[in-house]
Design a protein around this motif. Structure first.
Motif, PDB file in Angstrom:
ATOM      1  N   ILE A  42       0.671  -1.205  -0.004  1.00 35.67           N
ATOM      2  CA  ILE A  42      -0.114  -0.036   0.201  1.00 35.67           C
ATOM      3  C   ILE A  42       0.916   1.122   0.032  1.00 35.67           C
ATOM      4  O   ILE A  42       1.667   1.422   0.702  1.00 35.67           O
ATOM      5  N   GLU A  43       0.352   2.133  -0.858  1.00 35.12           N
ATOM      6  CA  GLU A  43       1.049   3.461  -0.952  1.00 35.12           C
ATOM      7  C   GLU A  43       0.135   4.467  -0.390  1.00 35.12           C
ATOM      8  O   GLU A  43      -0.941   4.667  -1.094  1.00 35.12           O
ATOM      9  N   VAL A  44       0.383   5.462   0.675  1.00 39.02           N
ATOM     10  CA  VAL A  44      -0.615   6.260   1.163  1.00 39.02           C
ATOM     11  C   VAL A  44      -0.382   7.591   0.294  1.00 39.02           C
ATOM     12  O   VAL A  44       0.397   8.163   0.312  1.00 39.02           O
ATOM     13  N   LEU A  45      -1.577   7.889  -0.571  1.00 37.66           N
ATOM     14  CA  LEU A  45      -1.356   8.787  -1.544  1.00 37.66           C
ATOM     15  C   LEU A  45      -2.037  10.245  -0.973  1.00 37.66           C
ATOM     16  O   LEU A  45      -1.450  11.422  -1.187  1.00 37.66           O
ATOM     17  N   GLY A  46      -3.201  10.126  -0.372  1.00 37.11           N
ATOM     18  CA  GLY A  46      -3.782  11.252  -0.102  1.00 37.11           C
ATOM     19  C   GLY A  46      -5.096  11.191   0.894  1.00 37.11           C
ATOM     20  O   GLY A  46      -5.095  10.171   1.483  1.00 37.11           O
ATOM     21  N   VAL A  47      -5.795  12.269   1.052  1.00 35.96           N
ATOM     22  CA  VAL A  47      -7.304  12.184   1.602  1.00 35.96           C
ATOM     23  C   VAL A  47      -8.443  12.428   0.775  1.00 35.96           C
ATOM     24  O   VAL A  47      -8.101  13.252  -0.369  1.00 35.96           O
ATOM     25  N   ASP A  48      -9.372  11.775   1.083  1.00 36.32           N
ATOM     26  CA  ASP A  48     -10.727  12.161   0.272  1.00 36.32           C
ATOM     27  C   ASP A  48     -11.993  12.495   0.783  1.00 36.32           C
ATOM     28  O   ASP A  48     -12.130  11.861   1.929  1.00 36.32           O
ATOM     29  N   CYS A  49     -12.705  13.405   0.337  1.00 35.73           N
ATOM     30  CA  CYS A  49     -13.802  13.693   1.151  1.00 35.73           C
ATOM     31  C   CYS A  49     -15.005  14.047   0.001  1.00 35.73           C
ATOM     32  O   CYS A  49     -14.602  14.829  -1.068  1.00 35.73           O
ATOM     33  N   HIS A  50     -16.308  13.621   0.071  1.00 38.06           N
ATOM     34  CA  HIS A  50     -17.124  14.120  -0.796  1.00 38.06           C
ATOM     35  C   HIS A  50     -18.458  14.196  -0.044  1.00 38.06           C
ATOM     36  O   HIS A  50     -18.847  13.018   0.620  1.00 38.06           O
ATOM     37  N   ILE A  51     -18.951  15.299   0.278  1.00 30.27           N
ATOM     38  CA  ILE A  51     -20.108  15.490   1.493  1.00 30.27           C
ATOM     39  C   ILE A  51     -21.572  15.400   0.736  1.00 30.27           C
ATOM     40  O   ILE A  51     -22.473  15.350   1.557  1.00 30.27           O
TER      41      ILE A  51
END
Length: 422
Positions: free
Chosen positions: A191-200
């Protein structure tokens, strides 16, 4: 800009009269403007100019191959929620390396296919999914890039069925417990941790919920940095609304994303973050409309009903969301008396309506245009009541292209079989 202008009392699709299109291809039919899709996408490119970014069009909004191809040619990435959408992107000329894979229920075969094609990243929505992706990546000898979709518990102030950022929604990981998931992801070898995601949520018409969620994401970014986990991108999702009704005034991509860039630029710890966005409706909705023919006008003692040949199986949004779409005659009939009516289809459901309490001047045989139907129109259509799904037409300046033929009755049961005799 309106890609469906009026000229001498008649509605056009770019440079082509809508009456000509209906005569050639019949009704009901979805009519799209190529220019509409292109300009919708370019608005995001302009808004993000000067900042590293990836614009991932949300395929679920409108997945027609011609639509995806038009956007791929402009350099679009794609936000998908199934392997079917992934294969559509590839068939349309999209690049797997620009695909983000969202959704709460990714199946193992879908994960494997995405890894084989080399997508940009998975937006993981549970710790269980993280372990599943690790297992599949390890089996294939690959490294899977992931972002954690966090649920910031922000009220999007939209229809409850399209609100996705509250703690009671099924989407994402509670932002309070997300650091533990990131810690586990950082420990996994494939696993490569790339970012954070959010969709509300979807159809947001103000900036405040977006910015509220962004501020909570940036606090998480800082918390993770203190843990030694440095994120590379910030995926702020989609959800920007459009003006279905005159009183709605959603921000433009530039107005919204300008504030996002200001927030990131204000901190040395955030300037390095690439911005990923996942717009769908705001690109597609106003680039399409549904054209339908008036079958008859039914007048009761209490109400008038305009019965058309389109129905809830063709455009489901009014039935399930009580959604508003402007409805207008394709040819203006100033000489006729205006009536107040419900515009309804022939399906055997009370919920089968396209619009209620509309003032229209019309007669049997007239064409009506249901506006802003380019998003979540055909994609949510069905064969309910054994009705054939409509044709999809793309207009490019003065050229008209059928990008999906009208379904035939035999298509509906082509994959069905009778039981054997005896």
């Amino acid at each position: 800009m309106d890609w469906f202008p009026h000229r001498n009392g008649e509605l056009y699709a770019e440079q082509v009269p809508v009456t000509d299109i209906a005569e050639q291809f019949g009704t009901p039919a979805y009519i799209y403007s190529r220019k509409g899709f292109e300009e919708g996408f370019k608005a995001y490119q302009q808004a993000l100019a000067g900042w590293p970014h990836l614009i991932c069009y949300a395929v679920k909004a409108n997945s027609n191959l011609a639509v995806l191809n038009v956007l791929a040619k402009l350099g679009a990435g794609f936000d998908i929620v199934s392997v079917g959408e992934l294969e559509r992107v590839i068939a349309a000329g999209g690049e797997a390396s620009k695909v983000v894979f969202s959704g709460v229920g990714k199946q193992r075969h879908e994960i494997r296919r995405a890894l084989e094609l080399g997508i940009h990243c998975f937006n993981i929505e549970s710790d269980t999914e993280l372990e599943r992706i690790q297992q599949e990546a390890q089996a294939l000898g690959k490294v899977a890039a992931v972002s954690v979709r966090v649920n910031p518990d922000v009220d999007a102030r939209t229809h409850p069925y399209i609100s996705t950022g509250l703690k009671d929604n099924k989407f994402g990981i509670d932002i309070k417990t997300a650091p533990a998931v990131y810690q586990r992801a950082a420990e996994l070898p494939n696993i490569e941790v790339l970012g954070v995601d959010c969709h509300i949520g979807s159809q947001l018409t103000s900036k405040e919920p977006f910015i509220d969620a962004l501020d909570r994401l940036l606090l998480l970014v800082d918390q993770l940095r203190d843990m030694g986990i440095i994120l590379k991108h910030l995926d702020i999702g989609g959800g920007l609304g459009i003006a279905y009704e005159a009183h709605e005034q959603p921000p433009t991509p530039s107005e919204y994303l300008g504030q996002v860039k200001e927030r990131l630029a204000a901190s040395e710890h955030h300037k390095h973050l690439n911005i990923v966005v996942e717009p769908g409706r705001s690109i597609a909705a106003q680039a399409g409309m549904l054209v339908t023919s008036v079958e008859l006008i039914k007048q009761s003692d209490h109400k008038a009903f305009t019965v058309v040949d389109a129905a809830m199986n063709d455009l489901l949004r009014p039935a399930i969301y009580s959604a508003w779409h402007d409805i207008e005659p394709v040819v203006t009939n100033n000489g006729r008396q205006e009536i107040l009516c419900d515009v309804v289809g022939p399906i055997c459901e009370t919920g089968d309506f396209l619009g209620k309490d509309r003032k229209l001047s019309l007669a049997e045989g007239d064409l009506l245009a249901v506006r802003s139907a380019g998003a979540y129109g055909f994609g949510m259509s069905s064969n309910y009541n054994s009705r054939c799904r409509p044709a999809e037409i793309m207009v490019d300046c003065d050229q008209v292209h059928q990008v999906r033929r009208r379904e035939k009755l035999a298509d509906q049961w082509a994959d069905e079989t009778l039981l054997p005799e005896g």
